[in-house]
Design a protein around this motif. Structure first.
Motif, short mmCIF file in Angstrom:
data_model
loop_
_atom_site.label_atom_id
_atom_site.label_comp_id
_atom_site.label_asym_id
_atom_site.label_seq_id
_atom_site.Cartn_x
_atom_site.Cartn_y
_atom_site.Cartn_z
N ALA A 42 26.03 18.74 -38.69
CA ALA A 42 25.90 18.87 -40.21
C ALA A 42 26.76 18.06 -41.49
CB ALA A 42 26.81 19.91 -39.91
N CYS A 43 26.41 18.37 -42.56
CA CYS A 43 27.30 17.11 -42.70
C CYS A 43 28.23 18.53 -43.96
CB CYS A 43 26.47 16.83 -43.86
SG CYS A 43 25.19 15.40 -43.44
N ARG A 44 29.34 17.48 -44.46
CA ARG A 44 30.48 18.57 -45.41
C ARG A 44 30.70 16.91 -46.79
NH1 ARG A 44 35.72 19.29 -46.77
NH2 ARG A 44 36.24 17.66 -45.19
N GLU A 45 30.00 17.37 -47.52
CA GLU A 45 30.66 16.49 -49.36
C GLU A 45 32.49 16.80 -48.95
OE1 GLU A 45 27.77 17.47 -51.88
OE2 GLU A 45 26.86 16.76 -51.68
N LYS A 46 32.94 15.86 -49.91
CA LYS A 46 33.99 15.05 -50.23
C LYS A 46 34.20 15.46 -51.49
CE LYS A 46 37.26 14.16 -46.66
NZ LYS A 46 37.87 12.96 -45.93
N GLU A 47 35.63 15.48 -51.86
CA GLU A 47 35.51 15.11 -52.82
C GLU A 47 35.87 13.58 -53.39
OE1 GLU A 47 38.53 17.27 -54.53
OE2 GLU A 47 37.98 18.97 -54.27
N ASP A 48 36.26 12.58 -52.83
CA ASP A 48 36.04 10.96 -53.00
C ASP A 48 34.75 10.92 -52.87
OD1 ASP A 48 35.99 12.01 -50.22
OD2 ASP A 48 37.49 10.89 -49.84
N GLN A 49 33.54 10.69 -53.15
CA GLN A 49 32.91 10.30 -53.11
C GLN A 49 31.72 9.79 -51.35
OE1 GLN A 49 30.24 10.27 -55.61
NE2 GLN A 49 32.37 12.07 -56.67
N ARG A 50 33.09 10.69 -50.74
CA ARG A 50 32.60 10.51 -49.43
C ARG A 50 31.97 11.90 -48.39
NH1 ARG A 50 34.22 5.93 -47.06
NH2 ARG A 50 34.51 6.81 -45.35
N VAL A 51 31.87 11.78 -47.59
CA VAL A 51 31.20 12.85 -46.89
C VAL A 51 31.48 12.73 -45.07
CG1 VAL A 51 29.05 11.19 -45.90
CG2 VAL A 51 28.97 13.81 -46.09
N GLN A 52 32.08 13.63 -44.49
CA GLN A 52 32.23 14.07 -43.31
C GLN A 52 30.36 14.14 -42.62
OE1 GLN A 52 35.40 16.55 -42.05
NE2 GLN A 52 36.55 14.48 -42.50
N ILE A 53 29.94 14.63 -41.56
CA ILE A 53 29.72 13.96 -40.58
C ILE A 53 29.66 14.68 -39.79
CG2 ILE A 53 26.80 13.62 -40.14
CD1 ILE A 53 26.94 11.65 -41.82
N MET A 54 29.10 16.06 -38.57
CA MET A 54 29.42 15.70 -37.65
C MET A 54 28.00 16.03 -36.86
SD MET A 54 28.51 18.38 -34.77
CE MET A 54 27.94 20.23 -35.96
#
Length: 210
Positions: free
Chosen positions: A172-184
């Motif tokens: 699963a992926c979640r975009e962040k506001e600082d041009q980064r992404v969290q990936i589970m």
């Protein structure tokens, strides 16, 4: 993942002329909260437990029990059901079904194949699908990492996982506001330390391991 994989087939239905007390009894007996309303084989509405309880009298009412029973016995499902319910086809994706429920604030979707009611999918079914998609009941490790939101980031991560011969159960992926992404990642291993070290050396930030 499609609706047909998680829907309840041959759902319990009710007619529009059924008293609401009888409809409530059907729900309680079968431990369900939604009833498609069918008239001569055609879907004409949907009624929920909340719909039925909303028209039930308040405990503070001044009516006698006899008056209450009389009034309720006269009310029928067609007076409280929602007409023209939103429906989906069996090949609708789970994601689209979830989005429809969220956008319209509804708890279920009748499943239609042409003019035939073939199933019903509820919020609980959607949750079951997500649990399966993310592999939450499978043994292993949940790894959350953060990366620059760039083309190929996920591919690089999965290539590293493959190098360590670890199977990926869910992503699963979640975009962040600082041009980064969290990936589970859900991984079929209980010892991810070598993988974690490798990922950190490549510049990926490990946020959580459980």
């Amino acid at each position: 993942m499609f609706v047909r994989d998680y829907m309840t087939t041959s759902p319990i239905t009710i007619g529009p002329g059924v008293p609401i007390l009888d409809a409530l009894e059907v729900m309680r007996k079968n431990k369900i909260r939604h009833l498609p309303v069918v008239d001569r084989g055609r879907l004409v509405g949907i009624v929920t437990e909340r719909d039925l309880l909303t028209v039930s009298p308040s405990p503070a009412t001044t009516l006698s029990i006899f008056e209450l029973n009389y009034l309720l016995s006269k009310m029928e499902v067609k007076e409280v059901m929602k007409t023209n319910p939103i429906t989906v086809a069996p090949d609708c994706t789970i994601e689209k079904a979830a989005l429809l429920m969220r956008e319209h604030r509804i708890g279920c979707l009748p499943v239609m194949e042409g003019d035939n009611l073939v199933g019903i999918i509820t919020q609980n079914d959607i949750l079951d699908a997500l649990i399966r998609i993310f592999g939450l009941r499978r043994a292993g490790t949940r790894l959350v990492l953060e990366a620059v939101d760039r083309v190929g980031a996920l591919a690089d991560i999965l290539a590293t996982v493959r190098k360590h011969q670890i199977n990926v159960v869910g992503v699963a992926c979640r975009e962040k506001e600082d041009q980064r992404v969290q990936i589970m990642l859900r991984l079929s291993t209980v010892d991810p330390q070598a993988l974690i070290k490798d990922l950190e050396e490549q510049g990926f930030e490990i946020k959580s391991v459980s």
